[in-house]
Scaffold this active site. Structure first.
Site, short mmCIF file in Angstrom:
data_model
loop_
_atom_site.label_atom_id
_atom_site.label_comp_id
_atom_site.label_asym_id
_atom_site.label_seq_id
_atom_site.Cartn_x
_atom_site.Cartn_y
_atom_site.Cartn_z
N HIS A 155 0.82 -1.22 0.00
CA HIS A 155 0.00 0.00 0.00
C HIS A 155 0.85 1.27 0.00
O HIS A 155 0.32 2.36 -0.24
CB HIS A 155 -0.93 0.00 1.21
CG HIS A 155 -2.03 -1.03 1.11
ND1 HIS A 155 -3.32 -0.70 0.74
CD2 HIS A 155 -2.03 -2.37 1.27
CE1 HIS A 155 -4.07 -1.80 0.71
NE2 HIS A 155 -3.31 -2.82 1.03
N ASP A 363 3.63 9.47 -0.80
CA ASP A 363 2.43 8.72 -0.40
C ASP A 363 2.20 7.61 -1.42
O ASP A 363 2.30 7.85 -2.63
CB ASP A 363 1.22 9.67 -0.40
CG ASP A 363 0.22 9.34 0.70
OD1 ASP A 363 0.14 8.17 1.10
OD2 ASP A 363 -0.50 10.26 1.14
P1 ADQ Z 1 -3.00 6.29 4.80
O1 ADQ Z 1 -1.57 6.71 4.95
O2 ADQ Z 1 -3.74 6.14 6.05
O3 ADQ Z 1 -3.13 4.96 3.94
P2 ADQ Z 1 -4.89 7.67 2.89
O4 ADQ Z 1 -4.77 6.92 1.63
O5 ADQ Z 1 -5.04 9.13 2.69
O6 ADQ Z 1 -3.65 7.47 3.86
O7 ADQ Z 1 -6.14 7.12 3.65
C1 ADQ Z 1 -6.57 7.73 4.84
C2 ADQ Z 1 -8.03 7.37 5.07
O8 ADQ Z 1 -8.35 7.76 6.41
C3 ADQ Z 1 -8.97 8.11 4.14
O9 ADQ Z 1 -10.01 7.24 3.78
C4 ADQ Z 1 -9.49 9.26 5.01
O10 ADQ Z 1 -10.82 9.65 4.73
C5 ADQ Z 1 -9.44 8.66 6.39
N1 ADQ Z 1 -9.21 9.74 7.36
C6 ADQ Z 1 -8.12 10.50 7.50
N2 ADQ Z 1 -8.32 11.42 8.46
C7 ADQ Z 1 -9.57 11.24 8.90
C8 ADQ Z 1 -10.39 11.88 9.89
N3 ADQ Z 1 -9.95 12.89 10.62
N4 ADQ Z 1 -11.63 11.41 10.09
C9 ADQ Z 1 -12.08 10.37 9.37
N5 ADQ Z 1 -11.38 9.75 8.43
C10 ADQ Z 1 -10.15 10.17 8.21
C11 ADQ Z 1 -2.20 4.01 3.37
C12 ADQ Z 1 -1.14 4.59 2.44
C13 ADQ Z 1 -1.80 5.39 1.34
C14 ADQ Z 1 -2.80 4.52 0.58
C15 ADQ Z 1 -3.74 3.79 1.54
C16 ADQ Z 1 -4.58 2.75 0.84
O11 ADQ Z 1 -0.22 5.41 3.18
O12 ADQ Z 1 -0.82 5.90 0.43
O13 ADQ Z 1 -3.56 5.32 -0.28
O14 ADQ Z 1 -3.01 3.13 2.57
O15 ADQ Z 1 -3.79 1.88 0.11
#
Ligand code: ADQ
Length: 466
Positions: A155, A363
């Site tokens: 991921h 990311d």
């Molecule tokens: P993350 O590093 O956690 O994921 P991201 O892909 O942006 O990053 O996903 C975060 C998720 O958490 C999103 O669905 C977002 O809506 C949710 N989220 C964040 N802050 C929030 C809040 N305050 N309240 C509610 N929800 C919140 C890892 C990798 C990424 C990759 C994903 C999936 O680091 O690059 O995209 O896995 O593979």
């Protein structure tokens, strides 16, 4: 039909609260469809590891979890996963800790996972392993004689070859991937970095169909960008709780324009650089002071790791300094909120925002960028400002792409977004939503499983790499 055995560090049962991530929802849907088990760590610790499996079932999905010893958590989760691999794979050698104990804890926990999940795997099952916590799991399963088709999806980014060389166990880690039948990366860039390492360090060869061979072992590799549950997110953004959240934002902003950021509190997300970019915007554009504000939502994560406590303290200080300088009796430029929100509320906040700043320094993909696009009003969409170093930039080329290290580029992009006519906003958004709809999380999941199902089974026993 083959059952699915999904393995990741943590698991998630379906819940009725509507508060789940798109990834969990998609994986649960695949499990419901194929039947099977989602296996992982319970999040709990135990005095002595016993391998006892706790089963839970909800809404057609079965999870199986094990407890780990505190030492396992320290060395494997807080250690090798989050203090070695996470920073290194996000290009942060300066934050990477190299400890032999972490290495042995990582190997031990992966062995424990393999020993407990191994007996649950039936002859025809497909096994799908997720993320950097579990790289050696496939090899551990093969050691136990597991001949099933096993796939692995990463991921997060894959680091450039030169950077990976700083990890003492780099070769062992990469060789472990050759125990899988299929390995998926988020983007072609991360895949290219992997291939570069394999060619240069292991003398591997790469066939046109994506088969990489080193000695007697081959693995099929491909880029499979993860998506979101677009249809349900679009629906959520137009439903009552989202509308209510949107109203609340408008009411509290008294006509000011909202810029939103939503991230786990993590140094890879470029939060400090983002605040500095917004500060630069305020200093370069005095006319906009008092008219534009930023809401940064950043729930804390991994607080057992010192670097995460430090970044939190740094952001508290930086937001305080910027607010001290630019606030007025009725204006605060940065609202900085350290908590999570339900997904439907988040959808409303995205929709209320004229701009979304997604500026990670690195990311794997970044799902927030896609959620922001899905939440927009088609008739009057906002503008996505996106780091070119996020995996999502390979798909969302109609965002305003920026170098997140440059406060000037962030400031210029904010100014450009604020001035952007509606027709251009609509045109850019239409191209982006098209991709976010087409390449959603179900598309991602099916592509991976189709690729895995095409592999011949059973698999030959594990040989050492030549
Ligand atoms: P993350 O590093 O956690 O994921 P991201 O892909 O942006 O990053 O996903 C975060 C998720 O958490 C999103 O669905 C977002 O809506 C949710 N989220 C964040 N802050 C929030 C809040 N305050 N309240 C509610 N929800 C919140 C890892 C990798 C990424 C990759 C994903 C999936 O680091 O690059 O995209 O896995 O593979």
């Amino acid at each position: 039909m083959s059952r699915l055995i999904m393995i990741s560090n943590r698991v998630q049962l379906p819940s009725s609260g509507g508060n789940q991530g798109g990834l969990a929802v998609a994986l649960q849907a695949a499990l419901r469809d194929k039947g099977g088990i989602w296996f992982g760590w319970s999040g709990e610790t135990t005095e002595q590891f016993t391998g006892e499996i706790h089963y839970r079932e909800a809404n057609g999905v079965t999870t199986a979890t094990i407890d780990l010893e505190q030492q396992d958590v320290d060395e494997y989760y807080d250690g090798f996963a989050n203090r070695t691999l996470w920073p290194l794979f996000h290009y942060r050698i300066d934050l990477t800790e190299f400890e032999r104990d972490f290495n042995s804890g990582y190997a031990r926990v992966n062995r424990r996972f393999a020993e407990t999940v191994g007996p649950l795997i039936e002859a025809d099952d497909l096994v799908w392993v997720h993320d950097y916590h579990m790289i050696p799991l496939g090899a551990e399963l093969r050691e136990q004689g597991c001949a099933n088709r096993i796939g692995f999806f990463l991921h997060i980014p894959w680091p450039p070859a030169d950077m990976l060389l700083s990890l003492p166990s780099h070769r062992e880690l990469v060789e472990a991937l050759f125990a899988y039948d299929v390995v998926g990366f988020q983007t072609q860039d991360w895949l290219d970095s992997f291939l570069h390492y394999v060619e240069r360090q292991l003398g591997g060869t790469i066939a046109e169909d994506g088969t990489v061979t080193v000695g007697e072992r081959s693995v099929r590799v491909f880029a499979d960008p993860i998506g979101i549950e677009t249809a349900s997110f679009e629906e959520a953004a137009a439903a009552a709780p989202a509308r209510h959240a949107q109203e609340r934002m408008y009411m509290s902003a008294t006509g000011r324009t909202l810029i939103v950021g939503v991230d786990r509190l993590d140094y890879s997300k470029g939060l400090e650089e983002r605040f500095l970019g917004f500060e630069r915007f305020l200093s370069l554009h005095p006319d906009f002071r008092g008219l534009v504000y930023m809401l940064q939502i950043a729930p804390p994560s991994r607080e057992n790791v010192e670097t995460y406590r430090a970044i939190r303290a740094g952001l508290d200080a930086l937001s305080g300094r910027i607010n001290g300088e630019y606030s007025d009796m009725d204006y605060v430029p940065i609202r900085y909120v350290n908590k999570g929100f339900a997904r439907d509320v988040l959808a409303g906040i995205y929709r209320a925002a004229r701009i979304c700043l997604v500026t990670p320094l690195r990311d794997g993909m970044n799902l927030v960028a896609k959620e922001y696009v899905a939440a927009q009003d088609p008739a009057d969409p906002g503008v996505l400002i996106l780091s070119s170093f996020a995996g999502a930039a390979a798909q969302l080329k109609d965002a305003l792409l920026v170098n997140p290290y440059s406060p000037e580029e962030i400031a210029d992009a904010i100014a450009q977004a604020l001035a952007m006519p509606r027709a251009e906003r609509v045109a850019r958004w239409e191209k982006m939503i098209d991709i976010v709809r087409r390449e959603d999380v179900t598309w991602w999941c099916n592509r991976f499983l189709d690729m895995l199902e095409r592999e011949p089974a059973p698999r030959a026993p594990l040989h050492q790499l030549g």
